[in-house]
Design a protein around this motif. Structure first.
Motif, mmCIF file in Angstrom:
data_model
loop_
_atom_site.group_PDB
_atom_site.id
_atom_site.type_symbol
_atom_site.label_atom_id
_atom_site.label_comp_id
_atom_site.label_asym_id
_atom_site.label_seq_id
_atom_site.Cartn_x
_atom_site.Cartn_y
_atom_site.Cartn_z
ATOM 1 N N SER A 24 0.847 -1.162 -0.025
ATOM 2 C CA SER A 24 -0.133 -0.093 -0.073
ATOM 3 C C SER A 24 0.978 1.230 -0.204
ATOM 4 O O SER A 24 1.622 1.375 0.906
ATOM 5 C CB SER A 24 -0.894 0.033 1.305
ATOM 6 O OG SER A 24 -0.185 -0.163 2.477
ATOM 7 N N VAL A 25 0.812 2.138 -1.038
ATOM 8 C CA VAL A 25 1.788 3.035 -1.504
ATOM 9 C C VAL A 25 0.915 4.579 -1.224
ATOM 10 O O VAL A 25 -0.081 4.597 -1.703
ATOM 11 C CB VAL A 25 2.437 2.767 -2.588
ATOM 12 C CG1 VAL A 25 3.292 3.852 -2.951
ATOM 13 C CG2 VAL A 25 3.197 1.603 -2.650
ATOM 14 N N VAL A 26 1.697 5.363 -0.359
ATOM 15 C CA VAL A 26 1.117 6.761 -0.490
ATOM 16 C C VAL A 26 1.991 7.691 -1.195
ATOM 17 O O VAL A 26 3.028 7.970 -0.583
ATOM 18 C CB VAL A 26 0.685 7.185 1.042
ATOM 19 C CG1 VAL A 26 0.302 8.614 1.122
ATOM 20 C CG2 VAL A 26 -0.220 6.276 1.689
ATOM 21 N N GLY A 27 1.594 8.409 -2.276
ATOM 22 C CA GLY A 27 2.422 9.298 -3.224
ATOM 23 C C GLY A 27 2.420 10.543 -2.547
ATOM 24 O O GLY A 27 1.609 11.192 -1.807
ATOM 25 N N SER A 28 2.931 11.360 -3.205
ATOM 26 C CA SER A 28 3.134 12.733 -2.900
ATOM 27 C C SER A 28 2.053 13.544 -3.453
ATOM 28 O O SER A 28 1.304 12.872 -4.331
ATOM 29 C CB SER A 28 4.571 13.492 -3.311
ATOM 30 O OG SER A 28 4.947 13.375 -4.412
ATOM 31 N N GLY A 75 5.511 4.821 9.896
ATOM 32 C CA GLY A 75 6.128 4.086 11.088
ATOM 33 C C GLY A 75 5.274 3.152 11.723
ATOM 34 O O GLY A 75 5.575 2.215 12.416
ATOM 35 N N GLN A 76 3.867 3.610 11.945
ATOM 36 C CA GLN A 76 3.014 3.030 12.550
ATOM 37 C C GLN A 76 2.469 1.738 11.684
ATOM 38 O O GLN A 76 1.818 0.693 12.349
ATOM 39 C CB GLN A 76 1.906 3.464 13.265
ATOM 40 C CG GLN A 76 2.483 4.786 14.231
ATOM 41 C CD GLN A 76 1.185 6.055 14.514
ATOM 42 O OE1 GLN A 76 0.122 5.653 14.287
ATOM 43 N NE2 GLN A 76 1.551 7.112 14.821
ATOM 44 N N GLY A 77 2.686 1.478 10.474
ATOM 45 C CA GLY A 77 2.189 0.451 9.688
ATOM 46 C C GLY A 77 1.045 0.809 9.164
ATOM 47 O O GLY A 77 0.438 -0.071 8.578
ATOM 48 N N VAL A 78 0.358 2.143 9.100
ATOM 49 C CA VAL A 78 -0.986 2.361 8.516
ATOM 50 C C VAL A 78 -0.658 2.078 7.183
ATOM 51 O O VAL A 78 -2.000 1.468 6.462
ATOM 52 C CB VAL A 78 -1.173 3.787 8.646
ATOM 53 C CG1 VAL A 78 -2.732 4.136 8.149
ATOM 54 C CG2 VAL A 78 -1.610 3.924 10.187
ATOM 55 N N TYR A 79 0.393 2.314 6.427
ATOM 56 C CA TYR A 79 0.674 2.076 4.914
ATOM 57 C C TYR A 79 1.859 1.397 4.862
ATOM 58 O O TYR A 79 2.880 1.563 5.877
ATOM 59 C CB TYR A 79 0.166 3.104 4.080
ATOM 60 C CG TYR A 79 0.561 4.555 4.552
ATOM 61 C CD1 TYR A 79 1.758 5.138 4.730
ATOM 62 C CD2 TYR A 79 -0.655 5.187 4.865
ATOM 63 C CE1 TYR A 79 2.133 6.032 5.100
ATOM 64 C CE2 TYR A 79 -0.269 6.631 5.612
ATOM 65 C CZ TYR A 79 0.840 6.978 5.586
ATOM 66 O OH TYR A 79 1.066 8.127 6.056
ATOM 67 N N ASP A 80 2.471 0.874 3.870
ATOM 68 C CA ASP A 80 3.459 0.330 3.654
ATOM 69 C C ASP A 80 4.811 1.265 3.192
ATOM 70 O O ASP A 80 5.736 1.252 3.812
ATOM 71 C CB ASP A 80 3.538 -0.725 2.638
ATOM 72 C CG ASP A 80 2.777 -2.068 3.431
ATOM 73 O OD1 ASP A 80 2.543 -2.225 4.220
ATOM 74 O OD2 ASP A 80 1.927 -2.446 2.482
#
Length: 341
Positions: A24-28, A75-80
């Motif tokens: 799971s990736v969160v982009g800019s 860091g909490q692992g909400v996404y990868d």
């Protein structure tokens, strides 16, 4: 019997299908060229084609994440995986400001050399502060000054309210006599239009893509905001749980299929972006606009650089504490020829 069982176990392991790695990736910022041209193609096409990865991609603005929350949530692992401007995390890690120092790197090659020198420190910061492993550091274009006010030199910023692109830039602006104002990137057009700020610092290409030319009249192309490096990091637990083969594949692919490409395009970005914003030259990105280009004099640059080295960097060294200034001098400082006293 033991030998037979061992053979059966080995055969079963070899025959078992390999499971895809889900990410799971969160982009800019979704509207800007870095995401559209490099992040989205890499995570959506390049990486899945190179290996067995299933990627679910979104961006932090599409998720309405607070900018300061992006890496802590990683860091909490909400996404990868997450990527955004490193300066958004300096409230949690003031030592990270040393990655993006204004007025030092005037070309993409110089900026990448500075980033490469800082990378071991950045990797340590992300490991210790955000439980994550750094995969890539890519640039936005040089951060220049958009003004909805008539200016003819750097000195004209004195007394003006200026949105900074990061904390060190804000400190530099204040030392130059301006008032540094904290405004989110997405809120800048409204702030310029309503007079909440007189000027704002961002990448020339970012400002063009976001329509800042509609609410500003003058462009001062001095890199007061550095290069706004975007750090891509993966949750450390996720990283440690990946196979060595997938770690190596991801490391190789993100360098060649994302990081190197973004840096290569940055070399000519400022010239092209200025042409698009001012009409001075051919615009490869669309319709050229008509902002007034303000010349940067040698005196302007020398004054800003002197304030940076005599006031802003020493103040950062105190704020970061520990041995960060010494480590910066021994790495980044040696590459760029600057020493924090």
């Amino acid at each position: 019997m033991k030998q037979t069982l061992a053979i059966l176990a080995a055969t079963t392991a070899l025959a078992a299908p390999a499971f895809a790695e889900d990410l799971s990736v969160v982009g800019s910022w979704s509207s800007l060229p870095l995401h559209k041209s490099y992040e989205a193609p890499f995570w959506g096409t390049t990486l899945p084609a190179a290996g067995d990865f299933n990627v679910e991609l979104t961006t932090h603005n599409q998720m309405s994440l607070g900018l300061g929350d992006i890496y802590p949530l990683l860091g909490q692992g909400v996404y990868d995986v997450a990527m955004t401007v490193a300066d958004y995390a300096v409230s949690d890690a003031p030592e990270l400001e040393g990655l993006d120092v204004p007025l030092i790197a005037l070309s993409a090659d110089e900026a990448r050399a500075m980033v490469d020198a800082a990378r071991p420190m950045v990797s340590e910061i992300y490991r210790d502060r955000f439980n994550s492993h750094v995969l890539a550091i890519a640039p936005y274009p040089p951060q220049v000054v958009f003004c909805n006010a008539e200016i003819s030199s750097l000195a004209d910023l004195t007394g003006l309210k200026v949105r900074a692109s990061g904390r060190m830039t804000a400190k530099l602006l204040e030392a130059l006599g301006a008032e540094g104002v904290n405004v989110s990137f997405s809120e800048v057009p409204g702030a310029l239009q309503k007079g909440v700020v007189d000027c704002a610092v961002t990448g020339a290409g970012s400002g063009y893509s976001a329509g800042w030319w509609e609410v500003s009249s003058h462009l001062l192309p001095i890199p007061l905001g550095g290069w706004d490096p975007v750090v891509t990091a993966i949750n450390l637990d996720k990283w440690n749980g990946m196979s060595a083969e997938n770690q190596a594949l991801l490391t190789d692919q993100i360098k060649t299929g994302f990081e190197d490409l973004a840096w290569a395009s940055a070399q000519d970005a400022l010239v092209n972006d200025i042409a698009c914003l001012t009409g001075n030259g051919e615009c490869p990105s669309g319709d050229a606009r008509s902002m007034t280009l303000v010349d940067v004099s040698d005196e302007d640059f020398a004054r800003a650089r002197d304030i940076l080295t005599s006031e802003v960097l020493p103040e950062w060294a105190e704020r970061a504490g520990g041995d960060w200034a010494t480590r910066w001098n021994d790495s980044v400082g040696k590459v760029v020829g600057v020493e924090i006293k």
